[in-house]
Design a protein around this motif. Structure first.
Motif, short mmCIF file in Angstrom:
data_model
loop_
_atom_site.label_atom_id
_atom_site.label_comp_id
_atom_site.label_asym_id
_atom_site.label_seq_id
_atom_site.Cartn_x
_atom_site.Cartn_y
_atom_site.Cartn_z
N ASN A 105 33.71 -7.12 25.41
CA ASN A 105 32.55 -6.90 26.51
C ASN A 105 31.30 -7.01 24.60
N SER A 121 29.99 -10.43 26.26
CA SER A 121 29.52 -10.67 27.16
C SER A 121 27.89 -11.14 27.59
N PHE A 128 26.60 -10.79 30.50
CA PHE A 128 26.06 -9.98 31.56
C PHE A 128 24.80 -8.89 30.79
N ALA A 129 26.36 -8.14 29.92
CA ALA A 129 25.51 -7.09 29.21
C ALA A 129 24.48 -7.91 28.24
N TYR A 147 21.22 -8.46 30.93
CA TYR A 147 21.30 -6.90 31.26
C TYR A 147 19.86 -6.06 30.57
N TYR A 151 22.16 -11.64 38.58
CA TYR A 151 23.41 -11.11 38.17
C TYR A 151 24.46 -12.17 38.38
N VAL A 197 27.44 -12.95 35.60
CA VAL A 197 29.30 -11.94 35.85
C VAL A 197 29.87 -13.70 35.65
N ASP A 209 31.17 -14.53 31.65
CA ASP A 209 31.82 -14.00 31.44
C ASP A 209 33.22 -13.54 32.54
N ASP A 260 30.20 -4.63 32.40
CA ASP A 260 30.75 -6.23 31.95
C ASP A 260 32.15 -6.46 32.78
#
Ligand code: CMX
Length: 435
Positions: A147, A150, A152-153, A156, A165, A169, A172, A255
């Motif tokens: 993570n 990540s 996505f993290a 975000y 999103y 994702v 990842d 994530d």
């Protein structure tokens, strides 16, 4: 030919409309009553989740996007000279509902090989784990730690819009799947003293690379086993502990690494994925007590002694299935083809002829038939992968495919935070006091 991501970009807007139409037409229809026993009974049979990759029929077993395991074995692309499906194709099928071309599958193999390296700090993290730490705990630690990178993290935290999103994702999820062979290989090598890891071969498929990292890359039959193994363990609809955990944690917008790390902790339980380890432990214990080539009567006695000791017979029974698991049958077919004379396979067959009758006579289990875990260990053992504590890691590598596919769709379709309602026994008593 489109890549997987390009294909998804076309399918997602269509599916958003499809879900809208489904909800408009059926949104207020009922599946039937929810009764108090559902709350106490582990929610068996309670319709509660959307899961697109696969649906499980109690009698027939799993279908991946409508296709049975034999159909997948027939339709999905194979490696040159191979006869088992490539899990790359299964992932494509889970995500899109479509059977990819051999070229699309080759591109996916290459893409995953290019993403396979794990960060140095994750390697160090694994190297510092005591070999006594269960491989599944190490696996979950390493996946959670991914993570750190990540997409996505990061997106975000930088304020990505909801409708976008799915892109990070997806990235990842691809990274997650791609990195699992290196993680699994490192755990295997560290815990069982196998020495330096070979590197990923960018010209080879995913299962071949996994087999190589475990030290079995030269054994073509083992490579084929990995292709079958990863295909059939990938997905088993959404309610099982690992799949549901991944979906639940993902619904908090954790994530895919955090979500799948959590899923692995569920898979590590003996009633779920750890059962593949438990089966081998149980078979070996039985052999040590009643000897090899024991009579049916002695095996039957041993099964009864397990039940009388208040333990379950691992590898038998299922929360949903009511017949022999087709994943068991697929592995049995593999054994009949590749290792018909194996003595442990013979014991697994002998057990298959005895346990269902005993469970029926005992009268508790709703399903006396074997599940996927009753057969996988004997195949791995045959090729020399004898370290049973490692077996659930392989299940975990595969389960990432199903969980990742649903995480991508959940974010693409804007699935909400999961938050079912709970009650206390006192509140139930009060609620139904005069009814
Ligand atoms: N051996 C002994 N007893 C069993 C049994 C088995 N293989 N399977 C079910 N039972 C018992 C249950 O423990 C339960 O007993 P209690 O009433 O005393 O609690 C009773 O039969 C009724 O259970 P069920 O409704 O048939 O089964 P569940 O849905 O509750 O549980 C499962 C399903 C898989 C946990 C259970 O069959 C089991 O423990 N099997 C052995 C472990 C196993 O193989 N797990 C792997 C499943 C596949 C996977 O996820 O990987």
């Amino acid at each position: 030919q489109p890549t997987l991501k390009e294909r998804l970009a076309v399918l997602i807007p269509q599916e958003i409309e499809n879900v809208k139409a489904t909800r408009a037409e059926h949104g207020k229809k009922s599946f039937g009553p929810v009764v108090v026993d559902h709350l106490y009974g582990g929610m068996r049979g309670l319709p509660a989740l959307i899961w697109d990759g696969s649906v499980l029929d109690a009698d027939e077993g799993i279908r991946f996007r409508g296709k049975t395991i034999p159909e997948c074995q027939k339709l999905l692309p194979k490696a040159p000279g191979g006869s088992e499906p490539l899990p790359e194709g299964l992932f494509w099928l889970l995500l899109t509902g479509e059977v990819p071309t051999p070229e699309q599958v080759t591109e996916l193999s290459k893409d995953w090989a290019a993403r396979a390296a794990i960060p140095e700090f994750v390697e160090e993290l694994l190297d510092r784990c005591p070999p006594t730490l269960h491989p599944m705990s190490q696996f979950s630690l390493a996946v959670t730690a991914l993570n750190h990178d990540s997409a996505f993290a990061k997106a975000y935290s930088q304020g990505i819009s909801k409708k976008d999103y799915w892109g990070p994702v997806f990235e990842d999820s691809m990274d997650l799947i791609a990195k699992l062979p290196n993680i699994a290989g490192r755990i295997y090598s560290n815990v069982f003293g196998k020495g330096k890891l070979p590197s990923i071969d960018k010209a080879k498929d995913y299962s071949h690379n996994l087999a190589t990292l475990l030290g079995f890359g030269d054994n073509e039959a083992f490579v084929e086993l990995m292709r079958l193994y990863i295909t059939i363990h990938s997905d088993h609809e959404g309610g099982n502990v690992s799949a549901h955990t991944g979906k639940l944690v993902g619904s908090a917008l954790s994530d895919p690494f955090l979500a799948f790390g959590a899923a692995l902790n569920g898979l590590a339980g003996p009633l779920h994925g750890l059962a593949n380890q438990e089966v081998l432990v149980w078979l070996r214990k039985m052999q040590s007590v009643i000897g090899e080539n024991a009579s049916d009567e002695a095996v039957r006695e041993y099964v009864w002694s397990t039940l009388k000791g208040g333990q379950v017979v691992p590898g038998y029974g299922h929360a949903v299935l009511r017949k022999t698991d087709p994943r068991y049958m697929a592995q049995r077919e593999f054994a009949l083809k590749h290792l018909p004379e194996d003595s442990l396979f013979k014991l697994v067959n002998q057990v298959y002829t005895i346990v269902p009758d005993v469970l029926l006579e005992a009268g508790k289990a709703k399903n006396p038939w074997p599940n996927v875990d009753a057969h996988s260990g004997v195949l791995l053992t045959h090729y020399g992968l004898t370290q049973m504590e490692f077996y659930t890691v392989l299940f975990g590598v595969s389960r990432a495919f199903g969980v990742a596919a649903q995480l991508i769709w959940d974010r693409a379709l804007g699935a909400p935070l999961e938050r079912p309602k709970s009650y206390s026994t006192a509140s139930i008593q009060k609620m139904f006091a005069n009814k």
